[in-house]
Design an enzyme around this catalytic site. Structure first.
Site, PDB file in Angstrom:
ATOM      1  CB  CYS A  63      45.402   4.552  43.528  1.00 26.25           C
ATOM      2  SG  CYS A  63      45.450   6.511  43.938  1.00 26.25           S
ATOM      3  CG  HIS A 102      47.478   4.307  47.659  1.00 31.24           C
ATOM      4  ND1 HIS A 102      46.382   3.240  48.658  1.00 31.24           N
ATOM      5  CD2 HIS A 102      46.695   4.017  47.071  1.00 31.24           C
ATOM      6  CE1 HIS A 102      45.493   3.259  48.142  1.00 31.24           C
ATOM      7  NE2 HIS A 102      45.238   4.327  46.868  1.00 31.24           N
TER       8      HIS A 102
END
Length: 143
Positions: free
Chosen positions: A114, A98
């Site tokens: 992440c 992301h």
């Protein structure tokens, strides 16, 4: 005969070292934890190389190969104070690629696990996944 043996040996190495799904995928995001980079391969051609941030000390970015599972354009973290996660591509449970607003930290470990990208790069990858389809996108994370 020797050429045939060499050819089979090379083929064997390729089959063992590259997951079958990744060979068939039209879009592959290869993440190298040691260099904190992502290489995007689209239809067999390297299209992009970007800085990323993966897990900081005490956190983990899992190593392995996954198919993209779901997309969320305006995602917010339910685990980390509603932190913005624009252009999220979820691939392994709560792990996603992301965008981040902490662009100065790209190129070194900084996340909770992440894979963070510059928002403009995350948007490019997100659109590629939309165009190619989730089933045609693989995420490969290596040390």
């Amino acid at each position: 005969m020797l050429r045939l043996l060499v050819a089979f040996a090379l083929l064997g190495f390729f089959v063992v070292s590259t997951p079958v799904d990744a060979v068939a995928a039209r879009l592959i995001a290869k993440v190298d934890l040691s260099s904190q980079t992502m290489t995007v391969v689209h239809r067999g051609q390297v299209k992009y190389r970007w800085k990323v941030s993966t897990a900081r000390r005490g956190k983990v970015t899992p190593v392995g190969t996954w198919r993209a599972k779901w997309l969320s354009r305006h995602h917010r973290s339910s685990r980390y104070n509603n932190a913005p996660m624009p252009y999220s591509i979820f691939y392994n449970g709560n792990y996603a690629i992301h965008g981040t607003n902490q662009v100065k930290r790209l190129g070194r470990p900084a996340s909770a696990g992440c894979i963070r990208l510059h928002p403009s790069n995350a948007a490019i990858l997100f659109r590629l996944v939309q165009r190619e389809g989730l089933k045609n996108m693989m995420v490969m994370v290596r040390r």
